[in-house]
Design a protein around this motif. Sequence first.
Motif, PDB file in Angstrom:
ATOM      1  N   UNK A  40     -49.213   4.816  -9.931  1.00  0.00           N
ATOM      2  CA  UNK A  40     -49.116   6.155  -9.340  1.00  0.00           C
ATOM      3  C   UNK A  40     -48.684   7.188 -10.372  1.00  0.00           C
ATOM      4  N   UNK A  41     -47.716   6.862 -11.197  1.00  0.00           N
ATOM      5  CA  UNK A  41     -47.215   7.836 -12.169  1.00  0.00           C
ATOM      6  C   UNK A  41     -48.282   8.198 -13.200  1.00  0.00           C
ATOM      7  N   UNK A  42     -49.053   7.210 -13.653  1.00  0.00           N
ATOM      8  CA  UNK A  42     -50.102   7.487 -14.635  1.00  0.00           C
ATOM      9  C   UNK A  42     -51.173   8.390 -14.049  1.00  0.00           C
ATOM     10  N   UNK A  43     -51.538   8.173 -12.798  1.00  0.00           N
ATOM     11  CA  UNK A  43     -52.553   9.008 -12.151  1.00  0.00           C
ATOM     12  C   UNK A  43     -51.998  10.401 -11.901  1.00  0.00           C
ATOM     13  N   UNK A  44     -50.757  10.504 -11.458  1.00  0.00           N
ATOM     14  CA  UNK A  44     -50.157  11.820 -11.205  1.00  0.00           C
ATOM     15  C   UNK A  44     -50.091  12.663 -12.466  1.00  0.00           C
ATOM     16  N   UNK A  45     -49.899  12.018 -13.616  1.00  0.00           N
ATOM     17  CA  UNK A  45     -49.824  12.754 -14.886  1.00  0.00           C
ATOM     18  C   UNK A  45     -51.190  12.902 -15.551  1.00  0.00           C
ATOM     19  N   UNK A  46     -52.254  12.493 -14.851  1.00  0.00           N
ATOM     20  CA  UNK A  46     -53.637  12.611 -15.355  1.00  0.00           C
ATOM     21  C   UNK A  46     -53.828  11.902 -16.697  1.00  0.00           C
ATOM     22  N   UNK A 247     -41.137   4.186  -2.893  1.00  0.00           N
ATOM     23  CA  UNK A 247     -41.121   2.813  -3.368  1.00  0.00           C
ATOM     24  C   UNK A 247     -42.507   2.309  -3.773  1.00  0.00           C
ATOM     25  N   UNK A 248     -43.502   3.157  -3.664  1.00  0.00           N
ATOM     26  CA  UNK A 248     -44.876   2.713  -3.884  1.00  0.00           C
ATOM     27  C   UNK A 248     -45.297   2.902  -5.333  1.00  0.00           C
ATOM     28  N   UNK A 249     -46.187   2.023  -5.775  1.00  0.00           N
ATOM     29  CA  UNK A 249     -46.785   2.169  -7.105  1.00  0.00           C
ATOM     30  C   UNK A 249     -48.242   2.618  -6.980  1.00  0.00           C
TER      31      UNK A 249
END
Length: 289
Positions: A40-46, A247-249
């Motif tokens: 999720x974090x990688x996608x959110x940061x494009x 809590x999700x990835x």
Amino acid sequence: MLASKSEKTFGAVITGLLILFSIVALIPLLSVISTSLSSKSAVDMNLVTLWPKQFTFDSWKYIVDRPDLWKSFFLTLSTTLIGTILALLMTALFAYPLSKPEFRWGSVIMMAVVVAMIFKAPIVPYFLTVRGIGLYDNPLVLIVPHILNPFNLIIMRTFFKQFSKELEEAAFLEGCGYFRMLFQFVLPLSKAVLATLALFYGVVLWNQFQHPLFFLQDTNWFPLQIKIRQFITDDSVIMSGAASTAQLNYNERTLRAATVIFAIVPIVVVYPFLQKYFVKGAMIGSVKG
């Protein structure tokens, strides 16, 4: 026979162009696959382009645990299999007599088929007709309107016209009727065109979107493509079974990407097994007349 220099050059150019077009076509697919396998974090940061970042199967684990998605999947799978079989049967029964020059009304019916292929029915009369025969909010609407396609009929008729007249005449002399001739001799020798049209019909049935959108209101009968549309357009639907978002990835983007790949995998898996028949059948049924 050795190819000339110009032919080799032409072949090399065509090969290069096809490779280039294939790469261009694969880029969006690779991007979607990478998104589905990223955190999720990688996608959110494009950060995701053509390769997954912070690789994870969490999105896929969530998708494959969705019972509503599997219900839509098996509904689409069953309608595709049943619809394709019925479509091939109806097309063969229609095309075989039309391929016979002794069939008096063949040219008139073929003219009507060509007109039906060129001029599509207007949406409103078509909707009223389908509703009038009891297919509104009926899962049969996913099959019945697709069991005969004019273009596929023309391909199969053209293929049947090339069938060996000597073999047919010999079978008729042995007391073989038209139905027995079709099912015991013609169709078993028509694997190429049957595989081609099975792929044509199967892709249409698997990817149908307009018919269920127009004619189905009961969510229990929503096929896979409509369910994917819900996932893409409504965050509350796709996240309905998730735990606390902190809590999700995965997030809505990774889940949508996984759902899209989930929907196209069956067609991608089936196509290689039909490819050799597909090329041969399309050429035979379309070029010769």
